[in-house]
Design an enzyme around this catalytic site. Structure first.
Site, PDB file in Angstrom:
ATOM      1  CB  SER A 132      -0.886   0.042   1.244  1.00  0.00           C
ATOM      2  OG  SER A 132      -1.652  -1.117   1.342  1.00  0.00           O
ATOM      3  CD  GLU A 247      -3.261  -9.962   2.060  1.00  0.00           C
ATOM      4  OE1 GLU A 247      -3.594  -9.520   0.947  1.00  0.00           O
ATOM      5  OE2 GLU A 247      -2.603  -9.309   2.873  1.00  0.00           O
TER       6      GLU A 247
HETATM    7  C1  LIG Z   1      -4.952  -4.051  10.052  1.00  0.00           C
HETATM    8  C2  LIG Z   1      -4.381  -3.629   8.716  1.00  0.00           C
HETATM    9  C3  LIG Z   1      -3.142  -4.128   8.331  1.00  0.00           C
HETATM   10  C4  LIG Z   1      -2.579  -3.722   7.119  1.00  0.00           C
HETATM   11  N1  LIG Z   1      -1.323  -4.179   6.803  1.00  0.00           N
HETATM   12  C5  LIG Z   1      -0.762  -3.811   5.628  1.00  0.00           C
HETATM   13  C6  LIG Z   1       0.563  -4.252   5.296  1.00  0.00           C
HETATM   14  O1  LIG Z   1       1.236  -4.937   6.079  1.00  0.00           O
HETATM   15  N2  LIG Z   1       1.090  -3.866   4.114  1.00  0.00           N
HETATM   16  C7  LIG Z   1       0.388  -3.117   3.225  1.00  0.00           C
HETATM   17  O2  LIG Z   1       0.917  -2.857   2.144  1.00  0.00           O
HETATM   18  N3  LIG Z   1      -0.858  -2.638   3.524  1.00  0.00           N
HETATM   19  C8  LIG Z   1      -1.446  -2.966   4.703  1.00  0.00           C
HETATM   20  N4  LIG Z   1      -2.690  -2.500   5.035  1.00  0.00           N
HETATM   21  C9  LIG Z   1      -3.336  -1.537   4.139  1.00  0.00           C
HETATM   22  C10 LIG Z   1      -4.564  -2.087   3.417  1.00  0.00           C
HETATM   23  O3  LIG Z   1      -4.193  -3.019   2.444  1.00  0.00           O
HETATM   24  C11 LIG Z   1      -5.287  -0.868   2.794  1.00  0.00           C
HETATM   25  O4  LIG Z   1      -5.698  -0.037   3.863  1.00  0.00           O
HETATM   26  C12 LIG Z   1      -6.488  -1.306   1.991  1.00  0.00           C
HETATM   27  O5  LIG Z   1      -6.077  -1.940   0.814  1.00  0.00           O
HETATM   28  C13 LIG Z   1      -7.381  -0.097   1.628  1.00  0.00           C
HETATM   29  O6  LIG Z   1      -6.640   0.913   1.013  1.00  0.00           O
HETATM   30  P1  LIG Z   1      -6.726   2.435   1.515  1.00  0.00           P
HETATM   31  O7  LIG Z   1      -6.526   2.445   2.996  1.00  0.00           O
HETATM   32  O8  LIG Z   1      -5.786   3.226   0.683  1.00  0.00           O
HETATM   33  O9  LIG Z   1      -8.220   2.887   1.244  1.00  0.00           O
HETATM   34  P2  LIG Z   1      -8.823   3.346  -0.159  1.00  0.00           P
HETATM   35  O10 LIG Z   1      -8.487   2.351  -1.212  1.00  0.00           O
HETATM   36  O11 LIG Z   1      -8.420   4.757  -0.417  1.00  0.00           O
HETATM   37  O12 LIG Z   1     -10.363   3.274   0.118  1.00  0.00           O
HETATM   38  C14 LIG Z   1     -11.101   4.324   0.753  1.00  0.00           C
HETATM   39  C15 LIG Z   1     -12.581   3.939   0.703  1.00  0.00           C
HETATM   40  O13 LIG Z   1     -13.019   3.895  -0.679  1.00  0.00           O
HETATM   41  C16 LIG Z   1     -13.600   2.628  -0.971  1.00  0.00           C
HETATM   42  N5  LIG Z   1     -13.285   2.215  -2.344  1.00  0.00           N
HETATM   43  C17 LIG Z   1     -12.068   2.272  -2.945  1.00  0.00           C
HETATM   44  N6  LIG Z   1     -12.146   1.776  -4.202  1.00  0.00           N
HETATM   45  C18 LIG Z   1     -13.431   1.371  -4.394  1.00  0.00           C
HETATM   46  C19 LIG Z   1     -14.120   0.762  -5.483  1.00  0.00           C
HETATM   47  N7  LIG Z   1     -13.505   0.436  -6.626  1.00  0.00           N
HETATM   48  N8  LIG Z   1     -15.443   0.479  -5.316  1.00  0.00           N
HETATM   49  C20 LIG Z   1     -16.093   0.787  -4.141  1.00  0.00           C
HETATM   50  N9  LIG Z   1     -15.475   1.379  -3.079  1.00  0.00           N
HETATM   51  C21 LIG Z   1     -14.164   1.660  -3.205  1.00  0.00           C
HETATM   52  C22 LIG Z   1     -12.929   1.664   0.007  1.00  0.00           C
HETATM   53  O14 LIG Z   1     -13.690   0.502   0.213  1.00  0.00           O
HETATM   54  C23 LIG Z   1     -12.829   2.531   1.272  1.00  0.00           C
HETATM   55  O15 LIG Z   1     -14.040   2.533   1.967  1.00  0.00           O
HETATM   56  C24 LIG Z   1      -3.279  -2.843   6.254  1.00  0.00           C
HETATM   57  C25 LIG Z   1      -4.524  -2.332   6.653  1.00  0.00           C
HETATM   58  C26 LIG Z   1      -5.063  -2.707   7.875  1.00  0.00           C
HETATM   59  C27 LIG Z   1      -6.386  -2.132   8.283  1.00  0.00           C
END
Ligand SMILES: Cc1cc2nc3c(=O)[nH]c(=O)nc-3n(C[C@H](O)[C@H](O)[C@H](O)COP(=O)(O)OP(=O)(O)OC[C@H]3O[C@@H](n4cnc5c(N)ncnc54)[C@H](O)[C@@H]3O)c2cc1C
Length: 397
Positions: A132, A247
């Site tokens: 991410s 995963e």
């Molecule tokens: C406990 C935890 C552990 C994690 N560990 C890691 C790790 O070790 N390494 C790593 O790389 N990442 C990690 N992550 C990150 C995680 O993979 C991301 O937070 C996740 O993929 C969501 O991305 P974002 O936070 O950028 O949200 P965004 O993608 O910006 O999403 C924001 C909102 O928009 C919605 N949204 C986005 N796109 C769409 C779509 N196409 N259709 C409908 N709704 C949509 C989402 O559902 C969300 O509600 C972790 C997250 C958590 C919570």
């Protein structure tokens, strides 16, 4: 689909139970300070080493790569029994054990496998996941961390975020952009980054619970040898999907068991919390929701077994994994709502459960929020279910 256990599987369960009952009394409790990641690493890797000595490390990894070569059903039994017995969780080893290791088995060169697989299994090496970025989460293929070709090396510059346990990791499964001129999915490469290279800065992110297992990772001209690339250059999106297939498989089995324990605790708490002349248990609405949630957890356990049965038959969980994760995140959120209703004012303060419970239902409430985000948000799971199971039209990407 056959959800019954065979005689060999029951034998495996008995053997494991007996090992757990003789081993767990010597295992100390988790370090009390949950912000001390160095102590957490020492604890989790010591447990991994014990699993390794007993032949239970890499239960689902093929035997030729040092694993036990168990079937998905045996893996399910392993996760079920270790959780029921209160054994330590995979913890800081989760990336190495559950997806980096299996990705290396599927995609890496013999030399890469020889270097990395055994130390992951023994608990000597901890891995983290650098996928991410601030501008690339759900739409991961938009990632911008740039790898510039420079002879035998890639020179990598960019920023990663939410990298769990980066502070105590030895290696990172890193996604980088190696071509900016092609459509976004076609210019990504999957590489192994040693975490002690010059140019890596880790900045911990404190969570609402006060823990610091997340970090931002800033990469400033980090020189990574090309021999660390897994798969071909610009073929990283395909390799990433191999990682995701691990995963989203059996990752939540232990959670269903621990949720059943949490719900039983909530029922006990409801019988102790006073309300007017009686207890919260007298409230029929609370009793009904407890019953419904209990039934839904039973259904989720059956769904888990169905998914594992499919994985055993076809080699892949398929969209059943998304159905499970979506429903499970919802059940846990409703359990947290119910806990708040039962606890009343005590449900507002972390750690203050008025001696009613051994479990911290307020911390659990905050934790449930992560379930709708980690490993693909609930909206993304809905898209997968809509497109791959229900045949709905694909949304704009
Ligand atoms: C406990 C935890 C552990 C994690 N560990 C890691 C790790 O070790 N390494 C790593 O790389 N990442 C990690 N992550 C990150 C995680 O993979 C991301 O937070 C996740 O993929 C969501 O991305 P974002 O936070 O950028 O949200 P965004 O993608 O910006 O999403 C924001 C909102 O928009 C919605 N949204 C986005 N796109 C769409 C779509 N196409 N259709 C409908 N709704 C949509 C989402 O559902 C969300 O509600 C972790 C997250 C958590 C919570």
């Amino acid at each position: 689909m056959d959800l019954r256990y065979t005689e060999e599987e029951e034998h495996f369960r008995d053997e494991l139970r007996s090992w757990l009952s003789s081993t767990l009394p010597d295992v100390p409790p988790l370090p009390a300070d949950h912000t001390d990641l160095v102590a957490r690493r020492a604890y989790d890797t010591a447990w991994q080493a014990r699993l390794h000595e007993a032949g239970y490390a890499g239960i689902h990894w093929p035997a030729e790569f040092g694993g036990r070569g168990s079937t998905p059903t045996e893996h399910l039994i392993f996760l079920e029994e270790t959780e029921r017995a209160g054994a330590p969780y995979v913890g800081v080893n989760f990336v190495g054990q559950l997806h980096a290791g299996p990705t290396l088995i599927a995609e890496a060169t013999d030399e890469q496998r020889a270097t990395h697989l055994a130390p992951i299994l023994r608990g000597d090496h901890v891995w983290c996941q650098g996928f991410s970025e601030p501008g690339a989460g759900s739409d991961l293929a938009s990632l911008a961390t740039r790898a510039v070709d420079d002879g035998d090396d890639y020179v990598v510059t960019g920023q990663k975020i939410w990298t769990s346990f980066a502070q105590v990791a030895d290696y990172c499964e890193l996604l980088v952009r190696t071509d900016t001129e092609v459509p976004k999915h076609k210019g990504i490469t999957w590489i192994i980054m040693p975490m002690d290279l010059p140019g890596i800065e880790i900045r911990p992110i404190e969570t609402a619970l006060g823990s610091g297992e997340f970090a931002e990772m800033f990469l400033d001209e980090v020189r990574i040898p090309k021999v660390n690339r897994v798969g071909d250059e610009n073929d990283g999106w395909r390799v990433t999907n191999v990682t995701f297939s691990f995963e989203r498989g059996t990752a939540f089995i232990s959670e269903v068991i621990s949720s059943q324990r949490l719900l039983a605790d909530l029922a006990r708490v409801a019988q102790k919390v006073t309300r007017r002349s009686g207890t919260a248990w007298d409230d029929m609405g609370i009793r009904r929701e407890l019953g419904v949630l209990d039934a839904e957890l039973d259904a989720l356990w059956s769904l888990t077994k169905r998914n594992v049965s499919q994985a055993q038959r076809t080699g892949s969980v398929g969209p059943g994994g998304s159905v499970f994760k979506l429903a499970y995140a919802d059940v846990r959120k409703r359990m947290a709502d119910l806990a708040e209703q039962i606890l009343g004012r005590a449900g507002l303060a972390i750690g203050d459960t008025l001696d009613l419970s051994d479990m911290d239902h307020v911390a659990e409430r905050l934790y449930t929020l992560t379930l709708t985000i980690a490993a693909g948000t609930s909206e993304i799971q809905r898209n997968i279910v809509g497109e791959r199971l229900l045949g709905l039209p694909r949304g704009d990407r």
